[in-house]
Design a protein around this motif. Sequence first.
Motif, PDB file in Angstrom:
ATOM      1  N   GLY A  86     -15.964  19.899  16.655  1.00  0.00           N
ATOM      2  CA  GLY A  86     -15.179  19.522  15.477  1.00  0.00           C
ATOM      3  C   GLY A  86     -16.027  19.507  14.226  1.00  0.00           C
ATOM      4  O   GLY A  86     -15.623  19.992  13.164  1.00  0.00           O
ATOM      5  N   HIS A  87     -17.229  18.973  14.364  1.00  0.00           N
ATOM      6  CA  HIS A  87     -18.161  18.891  13.242  1.00  0.00           C
ATOM      7  C   HIS A  87     -18.564  20.282  12.758  1.00  0.00           C
ATOM      8  O   HIS A  87     -18.585  20.556  11.551  1.00  0.00           O
ATOM      9  CB  HIS A  87     -19.384  18.105  13.698  1.00  0.00           C
ATOM     10  CG  HIS A  87     -20.339  17.774  12.605  1.00  0.00           C
ATOM     11  ND1 HIS A  87     -21.306  18.649  12.176  1.00  0.00           N
ATOM     12  CD2 HIS A  87     -20.468  16.660  11.845  1.00  0.00           C
ATOM     13  CE1 HIS A  87     -21.994  18.085  11.204  1.00  0.00           C
ATOM     14  NE2 HIS A  87     -21.506  16.880  10.979  1.00  0.00           N
ATOM     15  N   THR A  88     -18.857  21.175  13.702  1.00  0.00           N
ATOM     16  CA  THR A  88     -19.296  22.529  13.360  1.00  0.00           C
ATOM     17  C   THR A  88     -18.165  23.344  12.743  1.00  0.00           C
ATOM     18  O   THR A  88     -18.378  24.096  11.782  1.00  0.00           O
ATOM     19  CB  THR A  88     -19.834  23.241  14.616  1.00  0.00           C
ATOM     20  OG1 THR A  88     -20.938  22.498  15.140  1.00  0.00           O
ATOM     21  CG2 THR A  88     -20.283  24.648  14.286  1.00  0.00           C
ATOM     22  N   LEU A  89     -16.965  23.212  13.293  1.00  0.00           N
ATOM     23  CA  LEU A  89     -15.821  23.979  12.788  1.00  0.00           C
ATOM     24  C   LEU A  89     -15.531  23.666  11.327  1.00  0.00           C
ATOM     25  O   LEU A  89     -15.342  24.577  10.509  1.00  0.00           O
ATOM     26  CB  LEU A  89     -14.585  23.698  13.644  1.00  0.00           C
ATOM     27  CG  LEU A  89     -14.568  24.338  15.036  1.00  0.00           C
ATOM     28  CD1 LEU A  89     -13.359  23.861  15.826  1.00  0.00           C
ATOM     29  CD2 LEU A  89     -14.573  25.856  14.926  1.00  0.00           C
ATOM     30  N   ILE A  90     -15.497  22.383  10.983  1.00  0.00           N
ATOM     31  CA  ILE A  90     -15.154  22.022   9.604  1.00  0.00           C
ATOM     32  C   ILE A  90     -16.288  22.391   8.656  1.00  0.00           C
ATOM     33  O   ILE A  90     -16.044  22.858   7.534  1.00  0.00           O
ATOM     34  CB  ILE A  90     -14.807  20.516   9.501  1.00  0.00           C
ATOM     35  CG1 ILE A  90     -14.130  20.228   8.168  1.00  0.00           C
ATOM     36  CG2 ILE A  90     -16.035  19.645   9.682  1.00  0.00           C
ATOM     37  CD1 ILE A  90     -12.772  20.865   8.010  1.00  0.00           C
TER      38      ILE A  90
ATOM     39  N   VAL B 248     -14.193  14.834  10.538  1.00  0.00           N
ATOM     40  CA  VAL B 248     -14.326  13.915   9.401  1.00  0.00           C
ATOM     41  C   VAL B 248     -15.792  13.759   9.007  1.00  0.00           C
ATOM     42  O   VAL B 248     -16.145  13.802   7.825  1.00  0.00           O
ATOM     43  CB  VAL B 248     -13.719  12.545   9.745  1.00  0.00           C
ATOM     44  CG1 VAL B 248     -14.042  11.523   8.654  1.00  0.00           C
ATOM     45  CG2 VAL B 248     -12.201  12.670   9.914  1.00  0.00           C
ATOM     46  N   HIS B 249     -16.656  13.593  10.007  1.00  0.00           N
ATOM     47  CA  HIS B 249     -18.084  13.420   9.714  1.00  0.00           C
ATOM     48  C   HIS B 249     -18.699  14.677   9.107  1.00  0.00           C
ATOM     49  O   HIS B 249     -19.722  14.608   8.431  1.00  0.00           O
ATOM     50  CB  HIS B 249     -18.841  13.055  10.993  1.00  0.00           C
ATOM     51  CG  HIS B 249     -18.751  11.615  11.361  1.00  0.00           C
ATOM     52  ND1 HIS B 249     -17.696  11.094  12.080  1.00  0.00           N
ATOM     53  CD2 HIS B 249     -19.574  10.577  11.099  1.00  0.00           C
ATOM     54  CE1 HIS B 249     -17.881   9.808  12.253  1.00  0.00           C
ATOM     55  NE2 HIS B 249     -19.012   9.463  11.666  1.00  0.00           N
ATOM     56  N   GLY B 250     -18.066  15.823   9.357  1.00  0.00           N
ATOM     57  CA  GLY B 250     -18.595  17.060   8.803  1.00  0.00           C
ATOM     58  C   GLY B 250     -18.537  17.108   7.292  1.00  0.00           C
ATOM     59  O   GLY B 250     -19.289  17.858   6.658  1.00  0.00           O
ATOM     60  N   LEU B 251     -17.663  16.321   6.719  1.00  0.00           N
ATOM     61  CA  LEU B 251     -17.526  16.297   5.261  1.00  0.00           C
ATOM     62  C   LEU B 251     -18.121  15.047   4.638  1.00  0.00           C
ATOM     63  O   LEU B 251     -17.834  14.711   3.496  1.00  0.00           O
ATOM     64  CB  LEU B 251     -16.040  16.395   4.881  1.00  0.00           C
ATOM     65  CG  LEU B 251     -15.368  17.724   5.211  1.00  0.00           C
ATOM     66  CD1 LEU B 251     -13.899  17.673   4.827  1.00  0.00           C
ATOM     67  CD2 LEU B 251     -16.051  18.867   4.486  1.00  0.00           C
ATOM     68  N   ALA B 252     -18.923  14.333   5.407  1.00  0.00           N
ATOM     69  CA  ALA B 252     -19.505  13.088   4.905  1.00  0.00           C
ATOM     70  C   ALA B 252     -21.007  13.066   5.147  1.00  0.00           C
ATOM     71  O   ALA B 252     -21.530  13.780   5.998  1.00  0.00           O
ATOM     72  CB  ALA B 252     -18.847  11.884   5.597  1.00  0.00           C
ATOM     73  N   GLY B 253     -21.679  12.245   4.394  1.00  0.00           N
ATOM     74  CA  GLY B 253     -23.094  11.978   4.607  1.00  0.00           C
ATOM     75  C   GLY B 253     -23.961  13.214   4.580  1.00  0.00           C
ATOM     76  O   GLY B 253     -23.852  14.080   3.716  1.00  0.00           O
TER      77      GLY B 253
END
Length: 235
Positions: free
Chosen positions: A53-57, A142-147
């Motif tokens: 999920g992180h990699t896709l976004i 969600v984490h992919g667009l944060a931090g």
Amino acid sequence: MPEITVLTALLFGFLLGVRHAFDADHIVAVTTIVSRTGSLLRSALVGLSWGLGHTLILFAIGFLVLVFKLVIPDKLALSMEFVVGLLLVLLGAPLVWPLVAGRKHVHWHAHGDRRHLHSHFHDDSPRHDHQHIRRPLLMGMVHGLAGSGMLTLLVLGTMSSVAQGLIFLVVFGVGSILSMVLFSGLIGLPFKFIAGLSLRLNLWLRAATGLISVALGFTIIWQVTSAGGLFLSAN
């Protein structure tokens, strides 16, 4: 020389992905989900789902950044951090509540002509395991667009071409996926071991995980709203 530069960039991307997977909010979020699985294989799948999920976004947004030269607004990054904080609170609270509420039940059990009281915690039995794969996938997005995920997108500005930038994102994703699969599998060990010893002790361990998640969630919320000025006017 260009080949060395590309290889260095790819190695940096992989190491950055490994480092990124071990950010505190990622670790806590995945641990809260793993604590409910009761299976080492499912624990590893949680990490795999989160990493995908992180990699896709990141790949999707990175593609837009590279091709259309988009600039990610600071408010968007802060907003995603705020959402991460909320999700940590929502993930942790259900782990704490069974212990606080004391969800212990007493039932009569019959064995032939004899009947006796049997007490247990309803939260001890695994339930809704199928949800534990979708949840980390969404959390990873969600984490992919944060931090530090947002910081990764900034690195794309140093790439010499779109292709190099996309390869960088793929390598970054591989690093984060492998690291999270390894971590989630390992973190599932103590939960499985303690559950075999004592369901009550396992409940306390999960509650401690939930408290950490809630505390970190509120800390992130405070940081982005107070220190970060998320809801302050730009003027």
